[in-house]
Design a protein around this motif. Sequence first.
Motif, short mmCIF file in Angstrom:
data_model
loop_
_atom_site.label_atom_id
_atom_site.label_comp_id
_atom_site.label_asym_id
_atom_site.label_seq_id
_atom_site.Cartn_x
_atom_site.Cartn_y
_atom_site.Cartn_z
N MET A 1 0.83 -1.19 0.00
CA MET A 1 0.00 0.00 0.00
C MET A 1 0.87 1.25 0.00
O MET A 1 2.05 1.19 0.35
CB MET A 1 -0.91 0.01 1.22
CG MET A 1 -0.22 0.06 2.56
SD MET A 1 -1.39 0.06 3.94
CE MET A 1 -0.28 0.02 5.33
N ASN A 2 0.29 2.34 -0.39
CA ASN A 2 1.00 3.62 -0.38
C ASN A 2 0.86 4.26 0.99
O ASN A 2 -0.26 4.43 1.49
CB ASN A 2 0.43 4.56 -1.44
CG ASN A 2 0.59 4.01 -2.85
OD1 ASN A 2 1.50 3.24 -3.12
ND2 ASN A 2 -0.30 4.39 -3.74
N VAL A 3 1.99 4.62 1.57
CA VAL A 3 2.01 5.26 2.89
C VAL A 3 2.61 6.65 2.76
O VAL A 3 3.68 6.81 2.15
CB VAL A 3 2.82 4.42 3.90
CG1 VAL A 3 2.81 5.08 5.28
CG2 VAL A 3 2.28 3.00 3.98
N TRP A 4 1.93 7.64 3.31
CA TRP A 4 2.44 9.02 3.33
C TRP A 4 2.82 9.38 4.75
O TRP A 4 2.06 9.12 5.69
CB TRP A 4 1.35 9.98 2.82
CG TRP A 4 1.11 9.95 1.34
CD1 TRP A 4 1.10 8.84 0.53
CD2 TRP A 4 0.82 11.07 0.50
NE1 TRP A 4 0.82 9.20 -0.76
CE2 TRP A 4 0.65 10.56 -0.82
CE3 TRP A 4 0.69 12.43 0.71
CZ2 TRP A 4 0.36 11.38 -1.90
CZ3 TRP A 4 0.39 13.25 -0.37
CH2 TRP A 4 0.24 12.74 -1.66
N LEU A 5 4.01 9.98 4.91
CA LEU A 5 4.49 10.39 6.23
C LEU A 5 4.84 11.87 6.21
O LEU A 5 5.29 12.40 5.18
CB LEU A 5 5.73 9.59 6.64
CG LEU A 5 5.63 8.07 6.66
CD1 LEU A 5 6.19 7.48 5.38
CD2 LEU A 5 6.36 7.48 7.86
N GLN B 1 -5.45 11.74 0.45
CA GLN B 1 -6.72 11.03 0.39
C GLN B 1 -6.93 10.35 -0.96
O GLN B 1 -7.53 9.27 -1.05
CB GLN B 1 -7.88 11.99 0.67
CG GLN B 1 -9.24 11.33 0.74
CD GLN B 1 -10.32 12.30 1.19
OE1 GLN B 1 -10.10 13.16 2.05
NE2 GLN B 1 -11.50 12.17 0.61
N ALA B 2 -6.40 10.96 -2.02
CA ALA B 2 -6.56 10.41 -3.37
C ALA B 2 -5.58 9.29 -3.68
O ALA B 2 -5.78 8.55 -4.66
CB ALA B 2 -6.42 11.52 -4.39
N ASP B 3 -4.52 9.14 -2.86
CA ASP B 3 -3.46 8.20 -3.22
C ASP B 3 -3.09 7.21 -2.12
O ASP B 3 -2.72 6.08 -2.41
CB ASP B 3 -2.19 8.99 -3.60
CG ASP B 3 -1.02 8.10 -3.92
OD1 ASP B 3 -1.01 7.49 -5.01
OD2 ASP B 3 -0.09 8.01 -3.08
N ALA B 4 -3.16 7.62 -0.87
CA ALA B 4 -2.61 6.83 0.22
C ALA B 4 -3.63 5.87 0.81
O ALA B 4 -4.83 6.16 0.85
CB ALA B 4 -2.07 7.74 1.31
N GLN B 5 -3.12 4.75 1.29
CA GLN B 5 -3.94 3.85 2.11
C GLN B 5 -3.65 4.06 3.61
O GLN B 5 -4.44 3.70 4.45
CB GLN B 5 -3.66 2.38 1.74
CG GLN B 5 -4.27 1.94 0.43
CD GLN B 5 -3.52 2.48 -0.78
OE1 GLN B 5 -2.31 2.29 -0.90
NE2 GLN B 5 -4.22 3.16 -1.65
N GLN B 6 -2.51 4.68 3.87
CA GLN B 6 -2.15 4.97 5.26
C GLN B 6 -1.40 6.30 5.30
O GLN B 6 -0.58 6.59 4.43
CB GLN B 6 -1.27 3.87 5.85
CG GLN B 6 -0.97 4.05 7.34
CD GLN B 6 -0.17 2.90 7.91
OE1 GLN B 6 0.96 2.65 7.52
NE2 GLN B 6 -0.78 2.16 8.84
N VAL B 7 -1.72 7.11 6.31
CA VAL B 7 -1.02 8.37 6.57
C VAL B 7 -0.50 8.34 7.99
O VAL B 7 -1.23 7.97 8.93
CB VAL B 7 -1.96 9.59 6.37
CG1 VAL B 7 -1.31 10.86 6.91
CG2 VAL B 7 -2.31 9.75 4.90
#
Length: 240
Positions: free
Chosen positions: A1-5, A30-36
């Motif tokens: 999954m894509n994670v943004w930090l 919100q448009a790309d990540a599964q987890q922030v």
Amino acid sequence: MNVWLVSDLHLPPKPSPLREGFLRWLAAAQADAQQVILLGDIFEAWIGDDLGIDTYAEEVAALRALTAAGVDLRFMVGNRDFLLGDAFCAATGARKLPDPCIVTLGGRPTLLSHGDQWCTDDRGYQRYRRVISRRGLQRLFLRLPRTWRQGIADRMRQQSREFTAEKNTTITDVSAETVVNAFKHAGVDRIIHGHTHRPQTHRSPINGRDCERIVLPDWTPTRMEGLRIDASDRLSPTPA
């Protein structure tokens, strides 16, 4: 999954380009990540959920929209917003992470931290950190009137700026020895943290492994970005 930090936005209580940038960043996440994952000091001063949720109403609403869209939102507290509490979690849908903790990102176990606990050469700061982490003292502070809490927070921020300006920059960074010990204790080959406002990727051999330490950037009006890690462990910046 894509994670943004992201970390160290230090969003002020008044209107600011930083606050506008964070709203853009969250919309993109919100448009790309599964987890922030928020790694601390998102807010310049959080002096209680009763005040902070109103002061940062737009950010709280954007974080709630993120979780309502199915994004897993996690956060660590920093040294500026260590009073983020249960009401913040209820209002946003966020879940608190212990500091430090190991999270698998891109299939790779990674040690996450805000980072201030590793600045062990700054003994004065570590004494301060131990004091403010006392639950009893935090409860007493939260019982004070809002105006008193605001005044105390303003004075503490001013004193922090003065003390930091007087210190050698070396001691306000993480201790090399402490970081090496963190790698060994966690048994990982990657650390991601913030706090120091020294964004950079450091690489060094530790226990026969190539280890990397990624320091997330603090936000300024000319640089507002976090970090994206995808399922294949590819890293890329996430500008606001």
